[in-house]
Write an enzyme that holds these catalytic residues in place. Structure first.
Site, PDB file in Angstrom:
ATOM      1  N   ALA A  26       0.834  -1.209   0.000  1.00 14.90           N
ATOM      2  CA  ALA A  26       0.000   0.000   0.000  1.00 14.90           C
ATOM      3  C   ALA A  26       0.867   1.257   0.000  1.00 14.90           C
ATOM      4  CB  ALA A  26      -0.932  -0.010   1.210  1.00 14.90           C
ATOM      5  N   GLY A  29       2.017   1.628  -3.483  1.00 13.34           N
ATOM      6  CA  GLY A  29       0.818   1.811  -4.296  1.00 13.34           C
ATOM      7  C   GLY A  29       0.229   3.198  -4.163  1.00 13.34           C
ATOM      8  N   ASP A  30       0.296   3.769  -2.984  1.00 12.63           N
ATOM      9  CA  ASP A  30      -0.205   5.126  -2.759  1.00 12.63           C
ATOM     10  C   ASP A  30       0.524   6.120  -3.663  1.00 12.63           C
ATOM     11  OD1 ASP A  30      -1.623   7.271  -1.300  1.00 12.63           O
ATOM     12  OD2 ASP A  30       0.335   7.666  -0.392  1.00 12.63           O
ATOM     13  N   GLY A  31       1.835   6.007  -3.714  1.00  7.66           N
ATOM     14  CA  GLY A  31       2.620   6.911  -4.554  1.00  7.66           C
ATOM     15  C   GLY A  31       2.356   6.705  -6.037  1.00  7.66           C
ATOM     16  N   GLU A  34      -1.094   8.042  -6.942  1.00 11.19           N
ATOM     17  CA  GLU A  34      -1.112   9.499  -6.997  1.00 11.19           C
ATOM     18  C   GLU A  34      -0.481  10.022  -8.284  1.00 11.19           C
ATOM     19  OE1 GLU A  34      -0.386  13.439  -4.332  1.00 11.19           O
ATOM     20  OE2 GLU A  34      -0.652  11.493  -3.374  1.00 11.19           O
TER      21      GLU A  34
END
Length: 145
Positions: A26, A29-31, A34
């Site tokens: 995660a 994955g967040d980066g 975005e």
């Protein structure tokens, strides 16, 4: 270095979902998510940065990602679904600031899946799922107007 390994990975050199914790997936994955959203917003036209930020915030918030969870969960293969659920079920040590715990966990599932696909080098699949998510959120946004 992981990023260089992903960029140079052959089709025989894939990352296994269990190689990383769901929260580590995660995290990356967040980066990645975005970057995809910022690119989408920027492609809509050049505008001041504060408008770019406002245009992207509905996509990158936990509530938006939770809606994406429901839009894509039935479209995933068995392995992708397992990663999504591992991310959703991961126990984070931090409490969400702007979402209830259920929404936060659904968002974490989406981020974990994107992180996993990124580490797999499966950028086309990320594009496909993000497009579906954008269409879902844009559809919801258009219905409210």
């Amino acid at each position: 270095m992981i990023a260089s390994n992903v960029l140079n990975a052959s089709s025989n050199d894939k990352v296994r979902a269990r190689d990383y914790s769901p929260l580590a997936l995660a995290y990356i994955g967040d980066g990645v998510y975005e970057i995809f959203i910022r690119t989408y917003v920027l492609e809509k036209g050049n505008m001041p940065v504060n408008k770019l930020h406002k245009a992207s915030k509905n996509f990158v918030c936990a509530d938006g990602q939770a809606k994406i969870y429901y839009a894509i969960e039935n479209l995933l293969n068995e392995e992708e679904l397992a990663v999504l659920k591992r991310g959703r079920n991961a126990k984070s040590v931090s409490a969400p600031k702007n979402a209830d715990i259920r929404t936060y966990r659904l968002a974490t599932g989406v981020e974990a899946l994107i992180g996993y696909l990124y580490l797999q080098g499966n950028i086309e699949r990320i594009k496909e799922l993000v497009r579906i998510g954008i269409e879902e959120l844009e559809g919801i946004k258009n219905e409210k107007q």
